[in-house]
Design an enzyme around this catalytic site. Structure first.
Site, mmCIF file in Angstrom:
data_model
loop_
_atom_site.group_PDB
_atom_site.id
_atom_site.type_symbol
_atom_site.label_atom_id
_atom_site.label_comp_id
_atom_site.label_asym_id
_atom_site.label_seq_id
_atom_site.Cartn_x
_atom_site.Cartn_y
_atom_site.Cartn_z
ATOM 1 N N SER A 23 11.697 23.531 21.539
ATOM 2 C CA SER A 23 11.949 24.789 20.823
ATOM 3 C C SER A 23 11.143 24.911 19.540
ATOM 4 O O SER A 23 11.699 25.028 18.441
ATOM 5 C CB SER A 23 13.437 24.907 20.539
ATOM 6 O OG SER A 23 14.150 24.676 21.721
ATOM 7 N N ARG A 61 19.307 16.845 23.967
ATOM 8 C CA ARG A 61 20.059 16.563 25.184
ATOM 9 C C ARG A 61 19.140 16.160 26.321
ATOM 10 O O ARG A 61 18.014 16.665 26.422
ATOM 11 C CB ARG A 61 20.762 17.851 25.625
ATOM 12 C CG ARG A 61 22.240 17.827 25.382
ATOM 13 C CD ARG A 61 22.881 19.100 25.880
ATOM 14 N NE ARG A 61 23.209 19.922 24.729
ATOM 15 C CZ ARG A 61 22.952 21.210 24.616
ATOM 16 N NH1 ARG A 61 22.365 21.854 25.594
ATOM 17 N NH2 ARG A 61 23.301 21.853 23.548
ATOM 18 N N ASP A 65 13.109 27.441 23.995
ATOM 19 C CA ASP A 65 14.548 27.655 24.232
ATOM 20 C C ASP A 65 14.901 29.114 24.509
ATOM 21 O O ASP A 65 15.823 29.404 25.274
ATOM 22 C CB ASP A 65 15.408 27.096 23.077
ATOM 23 C CG ASP A 65 14.983 27.593 21.703
ATOM 24 O OD1 ASP A 65 13.969 28.315 21.605
ATOM 25 O OD2 ASP A 65 15.659 27.239 20.707
#
Ligand code: G6P
Ligand code: BGC
Ligand code: BGC
Length: 924
Positions: free
Chosen positions: A610, A549, A664
């Site tokens: 992440s 994203r 994350d």
């Protein structure tokens, strides 16, 4: 026993042997005879009414709307399919309740070959009257004794004896081998059995008997045995009809119509228990005074009213009552009775059948009546034949009406216009009575003209069918054992979890000290959670979960506003070259900026990345290794921020100011921390799994400073990579690991996270198939495909709101053709795998919370965990099981779980905001 006749108000009459001369001769004995026979005539309209009323009761009972005195019971039997003929093996069958006062033991051999039959061995035992009416234990001890006697007298194999118990009374079954007697019928009334599991009572008796080791595998109603034993023919045999001492039928119903079942897929055999029909008055118009008298004198007055008009136990008795009445009226036997005629039970079904048998002739009628101490003349014999015919014709017609309602039900449930079905018939009335079956057939044709029914006499009196069900039950039981053995290593005990927690504590301490440990405990350079004073517009990237994203995050006084777009990272890019990957990322950013009208602006950027990174500062992170299926070349060992800046340079014309790189877990903790200052742990259970938490800086080797805190990215996915979790690892874990792109790595993650659970399940399913436990042992091509079983299926399958039939539909969509039993097993496999994952995750959180409590020297720690990840969020039970495990393993910590709503991009923006705020402060 004395019987004073069907018509009341005649006390004192008919004492056995009393001379009858004084009785007035009736003016017209033929009219009296006609009047009496007339009572037994049932019109077509009455039969249709009974048929309709029975059908309505059946459907009401199926819907679970039982009235206090149920007309019919509609009891599910747990027999789910008609036999396919491949069942094989040797089985012991015990029949109780079908043949009245006798009990039968059979030795049945199923060859597994259609049409190939081996004659069973059998032995019949008479049950003494005092046992039928005595204590329950005595009856079951008697049965166990008969079994032993049979086995001692027959040269049959003694190994692993598997027994099918044919128990022909109304029972609530809760499994193939669990069945609670509702009430005795047909002349049985043993104390202490109603409300008890008859299988258990039999097992106890066999144990008390002690001579043989016999496993009671299945319990079956005689109607079910009759249906199941039917040789597979041209049309499916889906109805079993018994008219023995009692009467009943069973048929195959669509499971979804049976409210009492939670399994709503496929079919299930339902025992109608129509013997009790009419107990609540529905039979009123056709009941004769003789029926009332018979009922009144029976062991169960008011019950089984329908059965008492049809069952073989009662037909002789009805005839006797009519004969007594007619004799008393002077119509028969010159007005004389005899002690035998006046004794209950003196006329049996076999007598009635013989008297009606044209081949036996009138001479046989004479002989039978003479045996009763009567002196019939020729006309008596003929009249008696008429009485027998009236009673039995009515029985066959009523039975036909009941069968017609079953056929109508079958037709309705199948939504078929025309029904073609075979009805397996069994019981002594069919066997002995010369006309019963014909009348039944003819009446059914009249009542259900649209059904094409063929009647098939049962094999071995149903014994073979019982053996069939037993074979199926034995197979299911052995499958269950294999399933349990397979899943046992997934069911972790408290001790095992406590050991995982302790190992994790040890590995955390070592990692923090910089010693060799499978937990890297990476400093993140995040020293504080947000304080709410952060302001500004930020860009964020979020890479490493299900979605990549790009986000625009506006942090203002009113709160945080997010605009974001999801971009895909094709697998070829995730596993291609690093340059390709980072160029793709920058392309996405440029696209986003254009769409948002941000081109040309250089907003501060926070990068949620992440994967395990060794950070040297907030904006420097060296990728230690890829995880979760990423494998872009040339990135490991490199600073990810430099790789991103390189791509920005290559793309020219864009300016981006990368301020922070954030895991994350950290993004999630920060994001939740914005709402709740107690949020000091971040947890991800998604594609991968990991946790971070606020550690005392003094405990963190390699970072200067002794006071304050620093967020530590534990990288717990790698926990156990040093072999410390090998004792928990199953062969399925090992094979998932071996087939992955990073064998030997991320062992804890591979037991917990979404990327792997479906694959573990798939491998277990393959194993169970190879054992023959699933899919009838047939290897299914689709299941051979790696990753075909997605973890989201676990969440869907385990969802409580889904009925088993939806579970089946999900799996069928996958191309797995399964039965209801298969679906149930797949569900259990999913549960075992996801429960282990949640419990391991809980053990990890417990280790972290306890460490924090000890760090701070607190009696009790209150802390919140910010959580994200598709598995945690979508799975119906995962989160509650994690919380329960934490309570179990860290009782002194009060841990609250907060689900992150906005993803860790927001957290990355907040980390960036904090950094900008601090940078501004130092500049001022
Ligand atoms: C978050 C993040 C992702 C992260 C993910 C884990 O909120 O925004 O970057 O990796 O959750 O979930 P997933 O199931 O997508 O791996
Ligand atoms: C029982 C049924 C049985 C039938 C035929 C009835 O009395 O309640 O369970 O199937 O007799 O034996
Ligand atoms: C990565 C972690 C990440 C986790 C959850 C793991 O594979 O190594 O850095 O936090 O997945 O996304």
């Amino acid at each position: 026993m004395d019987f004073t006749g069907p018509v009341g108000g005649q006390q004192g009459e008919g004492t056995p042997g009393r001379p009858q001369e004084g009785l007035p001769q009736p003016p017209d004995s033929s009219a009296l005879m006609q009047e009496c026979l007339q009572q037994f005539r049932v019109t077509g309209a009455q039969l249709q009414k009974i048929q309709a009323s029975l059908l309505a009761s059946m459907e009401q009972a199926l819907r679970g709307q039982a009235s206090p005195a149920p007309a019919v019971r509609m009891l599910p039997t747990y027999v789910g399919s008609i036999p396919h003929g491949t069942e094989q093996g040797d089985f012991l069958v015990l029949e109780l309740g079908a043949k009245g006062a006798s009990l039968r033991v059979l030795w049945v051999t199923l060859t597994g070959i259609n049409g190939h039959r081996v004659e069973p061995r059998s032995q019949e035992f008479v049950i003494p009257q005092e046992v039928m009416l005595g204590a329950g234990q005595q009856l079951f001890d008697f049965a166990a004794h008969c079994l032993a006697e049979f086995l001692d007298g027959h040269p049959v194999s003694r190994q692993a004896l598997q027994l099918g118990f044919s128990f022909s009374f109304p029972c609530h079954q809760t499994g193939l081998d669990r069945s609670t007697l509702i009430s005795w019928t047909k002349g049985f009334r043993c104390s202490g059995v109603e409300g008890q599991d008859v299988v258990q009572l039999l097992r106890d008796a066999i144990r008390r008997q002690g001579a043989h080791s016999i496993d009671v595998v299945a319990v079956v109603n005689d109607t079910v045995g009759t249906m199941m034993g039917c040789e597979p023919g041209l049309r499916p045999c889906e109805v079993g009809l018994v008219v023995d001492t009692g009467t009943n039928a069973c048929y195959m119903e669509e499971a979804r119509h049976v409210a009492a079942l939670d399994n709503d897929r496929g079919r299930v055999c339902v025992s109608v228990e129509w013997g009790s029909f009419g107990d609540s008055g529905a039979l009123g118009p056709v009941l004769t005074t003789f029926d009332h008298s018979l009922d009144h004198e029976s062991l169960n007055p008011g019950a089984q009213r329908f059965e008492k008009m049809i069952g073989g136990l009662y037909l002789g008795e009805l005839v006797r009552l009519v004969l007594v009445h007619l004799a008393r009226r002077g119509v028969l036997f010159g007005g004389r009775t005899s002690p035998a005629l006046l004794s209950r039970g003196s006329i049996l079904l076999e007598h009635v059948a013989e008297m009606e048998d044209p081949s036996a002739g009138v001479a046989r009628v004479h002989a039978i009546l003479q045996d009763l101490g009567l002196s019939p003349d020729t006309s008596d014999a003929e009249l008696v034949q008429l009485v027998c015919a009236a009673v039995c014709t009515r029985a066959a017609q009523l039975c036909a009406a009941a069968l017609a309602s079953v056929l109508a039900r079958l037709q309705r449930s199948r939504e078929h216009q025309a029904l073609q079905v075979a009805v397996a018939t069994g019981g002594q009335v069919f066997e002995q009575h010369p006309r019963f079956c014909r009348i039944l057939r003819e009446t059914v044709m009249l009542l259900a003209p649209e059904c094409d029914v063929s009647f098939v006499p049962s094999v071995d009196g149903g014994g073979r069918g019982v053996a069939m069900v037993t074979a199926v039950a034995a197979r299911l039981a052995s499958h269950r054992r294999l399933l349990e053995e397979t899943l046992a290593p997934f069911r972790l005990s408290h001790e095992q979890l406590a050991a995982v927690q302790a190992l994790m504590r040890e590995a955390m301490a070592k990692g923090l000290r910089g010693e060799a440990s499978s937990l890297r405990m990476l400093p993140t350079y995040v020293r504080a959670t947000p304080d709410g004073s952060e302001r500004g517009d930020f860009l964020a990237l979020d890479l490493g979960g299900t979605n990549f994203r790009v986000l625009l995050v506006r942090v203002a006084t009113g709160g945080v506003q997010i605009t974001s777009q999801v971009y895909s990272i094709p697998e070829c890019v995730a596993q291609g070259s690093g340059q390709q990957l980072f160029d793709h990322i920058v392309d996405c950013i440029v696209d986003f900026q254009q769409k948002q009208g941000l081109s040309g602006q250089s907003l501060p950027l926070g990068f949620t990345f992440s994967f395990p990174c060794r950070q040297l500062g907030l904006d420097q992170g060296i990728l230690l290794n890829w995880t979760k299926g990423f494998n872009a070349s040339g990135c490991e060992g490199q600073d990810v921020v430099c790789l991103l800046r390189g791509a920005i340079r290559r793309r020219q014309a864009v300016e981006l100011n990368v301020v922070a790189i954030v895991n994350d877990t950290v993004g999630t903790m920060m994001s939740c921390g914005y709402e709740d200052p107690r949020c000091e742990i971040g947890l991800i259970v998604g594609t991968g799994t990991n946790a971070c938490y606020m550690e005392e800086l003094r405990n963190v080797a390699g970072v200067a400073g002794d006071s304050g805190h620093m967020c530590i990215n534990m990288e717990w996915g790698a926990f156990g990579d040093d072999g410390s979790l090998d004792m928990l690892s199953t062969c399925f874990d090992a094979s998932v690991d071996q087939a992955s792109i990073n064998p030997g790595k991320q062992r804890f993650e591979k037991m917990i996270s979404g990327m792997y659970l479906g694959e573990i399940v798939r491998r277990i399913l393959l194993h169970l198939t190879s054992l023959g436990v699933l899919f009838r042992g047939q290897q299914i091509q689709r299941l051979q495909t790696r990753d075909i079983f997605k973890t989201k299926f676990l969440s869907e399958i385990e969802s409580d709101s889904l009925a088993l039939r939806q579970v089946r539909a999900i799996l069928e969509d996958l191309g797995l053709p399964l039965t209801s039993d298969d679906a149930l097993m797949v569900l259990e496999v999913c549960q075992a795998v996801s429960q282990r994952a949640a419990r391991l995750c809980g053990a990890g959180v417990a280790a972290v919370a306890e460490k924090m409590r000890e760090n701070r020297g607190l009696e009790e720690l209150t802390v919140s965990v910010g959580v994200d990840g598709t598995l945690y969020k979508l799975h119906p039970h995962f989160s509650s099981l994690v919380a329960a495990t934490v309570r179990e393993l860290a009782p002194r910590c009060v841990v609250t779980f907060l689900q992150s709503e906005d993803g860790s991009g927001k957290g990355a923006a907040l980390v960036t905001a904090v950094a900008c705020r601090l940078a501004q402060k130092t500049r001022v």
